[in-house]
Scaffold this motif. Structure first.
Motif, PDB file in Angstrom:
ATOM      1  N   PHE A   1       0.780  -1.286   0.064  1.00  0.00           N
ATOM      2  CA  PHE A   1      -0.013  -0.042  -0.109  1.00  0.00           C
ATOM      3  C   PHE A   1       0.874   1.293   0.111  1.00  0.00           C
ATOM      4  CE2 PHE A   1      -3.084  -3.037   1.426  1.00  0.00           C
ATOM      5  CZ  PHE A   1      -4.209  -2.543   0.582  1.00  0.00           C
ATOM      6  N   ILE A   2       1.645   1.267   0.606  1.00  0.00           N
ATOM      7  CA  ILE A   2       2.609   2.392   0.490  1.00  0.00           C
ATOM      8  C   ILE A   2       3.829   2.296  -0.313  1.00  0.00           C
ATOM      9  CG2 ILE A   2       4.059   4.116   1.875  1.00  0.00           C
ATOM     10  CD1 ILE A   2       3.050   2.801   4.523  1.00  0.00           C
TER      11      ILE A   2
ATOM     12  N   LEU B   1       9.859   4.320   7.299  1.00  0.00           N
ATOM     13  CA  LEU B   1       9.560   5.098   8.498  1.00  0.00           C
ATOM     14  C   LEU B   1       8.841   4.269   9.456  1.00  0.00           C
ATOM     15  CD1 LEU B   1       9.395   7.549   9.954  1.00  0.00           C
ATOM     16  CD2 LEU B   1       7.291   8.250   8.946  1.00  0.00           C
ATOM     17  N   PHE B   2       7.915   3.311   8.692  1.00  0.00           N
ATOM     18  CA  PHE B   2       7.197   2.247   9.653  1.00  0.00           C
ATOM     19  C   PHE B   2       7.860   0.886   9.755  1.00  0.00           C
ATOM     20  CE2 PHE B   2       3.966   5.630   8.508  1.00  0.00           C
ATOM     21  CZ  PHE B   2       3.501   5.686   9.692  1.00  0.00           C
TER      22      PHE B   2
ATOM     23  N   GLY C   1      10.986  -0.221   8.033  1.00  0.00           N
ATOM     24  CA  GLY C   1      12.284  -0.498   7.756  1.00  0.00           C
ATOM     25  C   GLY C   1      13.124  -0.697   8.830  1.00  0.00           C
ATOM     26  N   GLU C   2      14.585  -0.481   8.670  1.00  0.00           N
ATOM     27  CA  GLU C   2      15.359  -0.927   9.685  1.00  0.00           C
ATOM     28  C   GLU C   2      15.455  -0.257  11.094  1.00  0.00           C
ATOM     29  OE1 GLU C   2      19.428  -0.495   8.371  1.00  0.00           O
ATOM     30  OE2 GLU C   2      20.412  -1.396  10.051  1.00  0.00           O
ATOM     31  N   TYR C   3      15.111   1.233  10.722  1.00  0.00           N
ATOM     32  CA  TYR C   3      14.637   2.133  11.781  1.00  0.00           C
ATOM     33  C   TYR C   3      13.204   2.491  11.876  1.00  0.00           C
ATOM     34  CZ  TYR C   3      19.999   2.235  11.480  1.00  0.00           C
ATOM     35  OH  TYR C   3      21.211   1.943  11.587  1.00  0.00           O
ATOM     36  N   GLY C   4      12.105   1.631  11.658  1.00  0.00           N
ATOM     37  CA  GLY C   4      11.025   1.897  11.566  1.00  0.00           C
ATOM     38  C   GLY C   4      10.089   1.979  13.108  1.00  0.00           C
ATOM     39  N   ILE C   5       9.282   2.642  12.844  1.00  0.00           N
ATOM     40  CA  ILE C   5       8.580   2.867  14.227  1.00  0.00           C
ATOM     41  C   ILE C   5       7.992   1.473  14.847  1.00  0.00           C
ATOM     42  CG2 ILE C   5       6.413   4.060  15.288  1.00  0.00           C
ATOM     43  CD1 ILE C   5       7.038   6.620  13.614  1.00  0.00           C
ATOM     44  N   ILE C   6       7.648   0.719  13.695  1.00  0.00           N
ATOM     45  CA  ILE C   6       6.997  -0.488  14.354  1.00  0.00           C
ATOM     46  C   ILE C   6       8.043  -1.648  14.273  1.00  0.00           C
ATOM     47  CG2 ILE C   6       5.595  -2.336  13.621  1.00  0.00           C
ATOM     48  CD1 ILE C   6       3.829   0.114  12.273  1.00  0.00           C
TER      49      ILE C   6
ATOM     50  N   GLY D   1      13.578   8.457  19.623  1.00  0.00           N
ATOM     51  CA  GLY D   1      14.948   7.987  19.319  1.00  0.00           C
ATOM     52  C   GLY D   1      15.133   7.329  17.916  1.00  0.00           C
ATOM     53  N   THR D   2      14.080   6.611  17.799  1.00  0.00           N
ATOM     54  CA  THR D   2      13.824   5.689  16.403  1.00  0.00           C
ATOM     55  C   THR D   2      13.929   6.644  15.360  1.00  0.00           C
ATOM     56  OG1 THR D   2      12.846   4.034  17.497  1.00  0.00           O
ATOM     57  CG2 THR D   2      12.743   4.037  15.158  1.00  0.00           C
ATOM     58  N   LEU D   3      12.957   7.756  15.298  1.00  0.00           N
ATOM     59  CA  LEU D   3      13.181   8.775  14.320  1.00  0.00           C
ATOM     60  C   LEU D   3      14.217   9.511  14.109  1.00  0.00           C
ATOM     61  CD1 LEU D   3       9.523  10.728  15.021  1.00  0.00           C
ATOM     62  CD2 LEU D   3      10.147   9.062  12.919  1.00  0.00           C
ATOM     63  N   ILE D   4      14.889   9.982  15.325  1.00  0.00           N
ATOM     64  CA  ILE D   4      16.416  10.434  15.104  1.00  0.00           C
ATOM     65  C   ILE D   4      17.313   9.487  14.180  1.00  0.00           C
ATOM     66  CG2 ILE D   4      18.547  11.283  16.202  1.00  0.00           C
ATOM     67  CD1 ILE D   4      16.566  12.255  18.503  1.00  0.00           C
ATOM     68  N   LEU D   5      17.200   8.228  14.443  1.00  0.00           N
ATOM     69  CA  LEU D   5      18.258   7.292  14.026  1.00  0.00           C
ATOM     70  C   LEU D   5      17.639   7.091  12.471  1.00  0.00           C
ATOM     71  CD1 LEU D   5      18.958   4.159  16.178  1.00  0.00           C
ATOM     72  CD2 LEU D   5      20.361   6.130  15.341  1.00  0.00           C
ATOM     73  N   PHE D   6      16.463   7.230  12.138  1.00  0.00           N
ATOM     74  CA  PHE D   6      15.794   7.262  10.683  1.00  0.00           C
ATOM     75  C   PHE D   6      16.153   8.524   9.906  1.00  0.00           C
ATOM     76  CE2 PHE D   6      12.437   8.316   8.034  1.00  0.00           C
ATOM     77  CZ  PHE D   6      12.079   7.163   7.432  1.00  0.00           C
TER      78      PHE D   6
END
Lengths: 228, 655
Positions: free
Chosen positions: B338-339, B347-348, B350-355, B531-536
């Motif tokens: 879908f995306i 973002l959701f 991936g390797e540094y995904g929120i989920i 933290g994940t968002l920063i890494l992402f």
């Protein structure tokens, strides 16, 4: 002690000692003036007595203020020491009613009644108390400086006890005011009964239904007497 | 019942709950307001005020819960909090909670409250414990001696709550009054004439001042001029000169004597031989010899429950089962179809995904661990074991030059360093508060981190576990020793109440665990996402690779770790448990050998716990001290890690 002195001599001696005691207490409270002393003294000839004592080299009179000279201060200190040690003895050992203590102590304070070595023995027996039951300081004697333990003391530090002993707090001897406040707010107050529960790793004592943990540094400041 | 002034409580007036430490103020607070304030079986659980509101007959009244006190002349910061509320807030009713079996500790506070001229009622809590000890209190007589309402309660069983609510609607001014003897009384009169109008009576303030209460100085400076302050000081000195012993101590004694008299008139004690198992256990737990096996049993149970059940069984179930087996593949599949945009997909999922990273780490790895730890810790707190633990390790702290009192915040740090930093307020000197804050920030692992570490170590070897614990303990000891030598100041007296050992109440454990999990979800999880968002972001703009390369001499050469470990340290700056979780994931992927596990875990353990902890440090100790602590901690953590790596290499040790 001199048993060969006449009644008159002893009477004179007692008058001087009463005056020395009064002066010591007045100075302790902030200062002695001739006015104050003559008013307070029960001696009808107080003003003359003070003059005599000045010429005997016991005190100095300076524009109405009275100060001790060396010999006077030493003698006064001994009298006060006898009086206050006697108070401790009467209250801790004989548990005499507070009203009567003063009366008896006044008799015991004179040098012809209690000699130096007897006073030191009592002092040791009581664990070298720093204050009288009213909280006033007891001048130190030779025995306190040596902290001799030849006589087995009745009153000793909490650290000298065996685990399981039940004792009454007699006094707390510490130089830190805050420590006294802290301990008293936790119920460690003269007169309260405590039981020593353990000594290691820290002291644990029981007061009523409270169990308190305390460090040995504090425990050694708490002086207690065994309850019978 | 009595002839004293009573008036009806008006809407909106404040109700304040006060009392000795560990008498159940927070339980009563919870019952009145329906709000949960942390409840435990050790003194000093509440170090800040908690507010709530109580509904009485359709009207709502603000209620304040306060830290426990033994006297209203404060000696440590938590005690200042309580006194200042009484001094500054407009209080309409004080509810004093007392331990029924220990009236002699509570009544001196009652006398002080009465002197303040505040209306109050007395709650005799733990009524059942008094009864089981053969203590019978004549409530009616006691009520008339004090001149106020007295409500017996068993708060944890909600007994006496209705009577308490009824009593709250009336204001009652107690009648008890003490004469402190002519010298002190004259001093009181002189000071009263100088003092300004305030919420509490001049007499009470005069008594505090005579007792040498330094903490009132700043309050006085705001209200009266300098010559008046000097006059008060000279009155105090004059009174003090008439006594050899401190006036505060004399005042305490007079109050205590009066209380003893009241107790003698109203309480009958029958000797009951008590032989409950909790009493023996309580004694063993602080026994110089038996205390050690008890401690070992506690540690083993803790390890089995948190390290094995939480970190291994439950964590695996969630991580491999729920997230690995269902959520992640399903969402990844869904996202793939879908995306379209790979940026948003990563973002959701991936390797540094929120989920795949933030939620997997926080919910799957850490939640079961902190959950089990919160349960275990709650049981330990409510049982009354922690103060006994403080007794057992007191000697170690003493040899460091710290008061054994420092043990309590340190042990609480195992639950949450942030809360424990607040608890440092129970220390009486600034020096000890700083050292405790430093040690908490440096090396006391919080529940989340401890759980991840235990989970990771559980899979490696016992030797590594012991080495990790030994190294951290040694470092705490050495840094503590050094700090106590370097930072000048006094040491608090080590003296505290030991609460009786109790069987924890299940409902309180449940509520406490849930409220802590709730806190974790609300506070920690968002931070994980940040933290994940920063890494992402760093990854997407290509900076992450650069950082990894720049940090490579440090991480790869100095610490001997794989380059990927840099990510874990990066997010470790936000929360060290998150960093530990990153290492956990690396180790699960087989990227770390036992040597590297030891080095990386020691390093991350020595990090500052989390951003929240940092903020509390700034609030409590000031930014200057905090900067100094942080500037010490991070380089130090890496140096220690490097030294361990060096030592392992030079001796060719393979763990």
């Amino acid at each position: 002690m001199d048993y060969h002195r006449s009644k008159e001599e002893i009477f004179e001696e007692d008058r001087i000692e009463e005056m020395l005691e009064l002066l010591w207490m007045a100075i302790e409270e902030g200062g002695a003036t001739i006015d104050k002393i003559t008013k307070r003294s029960e001696d009808p000839q107080a003003a003359y007595l003070l003059k005599d004592m000045e010429s005997a080299g016991l005190i100095s009179l300076n524009s109405g203020r009275i100060t001790f000279r060396e010999t006077g201060e030493k003698r006064a200190g001994e009298i006060i020491r006898r009086h206050r040690i006697a108070e401790r003895l009467l209250s801790e050992v004989f548990e005499v009613e507070e009203k009567e203590i003063e009366e008896h102590a006044c008799e015991l304070e004179h040098s012809h009644v209690l000699g130096q070595s007897v006073v030191n023995s009592i002092c040791t027996f009581l664990g070298h108390p720093p204050t009288c039951p009213h909280g006033r300081p007891i001048p130190k004697g030779d025995c306190c400086r040596k902290f001799s333990l030849e006589v087995k003391p009745l009153v000793g530090s909490l650290t000298d006890l065996q685990v399981g002993e039940e004792v009454k707090i007699v006094f707390i001897s510490t130089k830190y005011h805050a420590r006294l406040d802290r301990l008293s707010s936790l119920g460690i107050i003269p007169g309260n009964i405590i039981k020593l529960h353990q000594k290691q790793p820290t002291y644990v004592i029981r007061i009523g239904e409270t169990e308190l943990a305390l460090d040995s540094d504090l425990a050694k400041d708490i002086f207690v007497k065994k309850t019978s | 019942m009595h002839s004293h002034a009573t008036e009806t409580l008006k809407k909106g007036e404040k109700i304040v709950i006060v009392g000795n430490p560990n008498v159940g103020k927070s339980v009563i607070f919870g019952l009145l307001t329906g709000r949960y304030a942390t409840v435990s079986n050790y003194p000093g659980t509440t170090v800040t005020i908690t507010g709530g509101s109580c509904n009485l007959g359709g009207n709502s009244f603000p209620v304040i819960d306060t830290p426990g006190i033994n006297t209203l002349i404060p000696m440590s910061e938590d005690e200042v909090v309580t006194r200042d509320i009484l001094l500054n807030e407009s209080i309409k009713l004080v509810v004093q909670v007392l331990d029924s079996k220990n009236l002699s500790r509570g009544l001196p506070i009652t006398i002080q409250l009465a002197e303040m001229g505040l209306p109050f009622i007395l709650v005799l809590n733990m009524w059942d414990e008094a009864n089981s000890r053969g203590i019978n209190i004549d409530v009616k007589r006691l009520a008339s001696a004090m001149g106020t309402f007295i409500i017996p309660t068993i708060a944890v069983e909600k007994k006496g709550l209705k009577e308490l609510r009824d009593a709250l609607s009336e204001k009652k001014y107690p009648s008890i009054l003490i004469n402190y003897g002519s010298v002190i009384e004259e001093g009181i009169k002189e000071i009263e004439n100088i003092l300004p109008e305030s919420n509490i009576s001049r007499r009470a303030i005069a008594l505090m001042l005579l007792a040498g209460d330094e903490s009132l100085k700043s309050w006085l400076k705001r209200l009266i001029n300098y010559p008046d302050i000097t006059r008060i000081e000279s009155v105090r000195r004059e009174v003090q000169e008439k006594f050899f012993e401190p006036v505060g101590y004399l005042i305490n004694q007079i109050r205590s004597k009066r209380c003893d008299k009241i107790i003698a008139d109203t309480v009958v004690k029958n000797r009951i031989e008590r032989n409950a198992i909790t009493i023996h256990l309580g004694n063993w737990a602080m026994h110089p010899v038996w205390g050690i096996p008890v401690l070992l049993v506690v540690l083993i149970l803790l390890y089995e429950f948190v390290g094995v059940l939480g970190a291994q069984t439950l964590s695996e179930l969630l991580e491999d089962g729920l997230f690995g087996g269902y959520i992640n593949p399903y969402i990844t599949m869904w996202a793939d179809s879908f995306i379209q945009d790979s940026f948003f997909r990563d973002l959701f999922v991936g390797e540094y995904g929120i989920i795949t990273m933030a939620l997997t780490y926080s919910i799957a790895i850490i939640l079961p661990i902190v959950g089990t730890f919160f349960i275990a810790f709650g049981i330990l707190e409510d049982s009354g074991y922690l103060p006994r633990l403080a007794i057992m390790v007191h000697k170690i702290f003493k040899s460091m030059g710290l008061s054994g009192k420092a043990v309590l915040p340190m042990v609480l740090g195992l639950g949450c360093d942030t809360m424990a930093t607040l608890t440092a307020r129970i220390m009486e000197t600034r020096r000890e508060r700083i050292i405790v804050t430093l040690l908490l920030a440096l090396g006391v692992p919080c529940s989340a981190q401890l759980g991840v570490i235990l989970g990771m170590l559980g899979g490696v070897s016992f030797i590594v576990t012991i080495l990790w614990a030994g190294i951290i303990t040694l470092i705490l000891f050495l840094v503590g020793l050094l700090a106590s030598k370097l930072i000048k100041g006094d040491t608090s007296d080590f003296v505290f109440d030991i609460p009786p050992l109790r069987v924890p109440v299940l409902s309180n454990i449940i509520i406490k665990t849930l409220s802590r999990i709730n806190w974790y979800l609300k506070e920690a999880v968002p931070l994980f996402i940040v933290g994940t968002l920063i890494l992402f972001t760093l990854d997407k703009i290509g900076v992450l690779k650069t950082i990894e390369v720049i940090a490579s001499p440090l991480v790869v050469n100095f610490l001997g770790l794989p380059q990927k470990a840099t990510d874990a340290f990066l997010i470790g700056f936000l929360r060290r448990d998150y960093g530990a979780a990153g290492l956990y994931a690396l180790s699960e992927a087989g990227l770390l050998n036992p040597n590297q596990i030891l080095v990386s875990l020691v390093t991350i353990t020595l990090f500052v716990p989390c951003v929240a902890n940092l903020l509390v440090m700034i609030k409590e100790r000031g930014s200057k001290t905090t900067i100094a602590i942080v500037a010490f901690i991070f380089p130090f953590a890496f140096i220690v890690g490097g030294v361990i790596n060096f030592v392992l290499n030079i001796f060719g040790i393979k763990l």
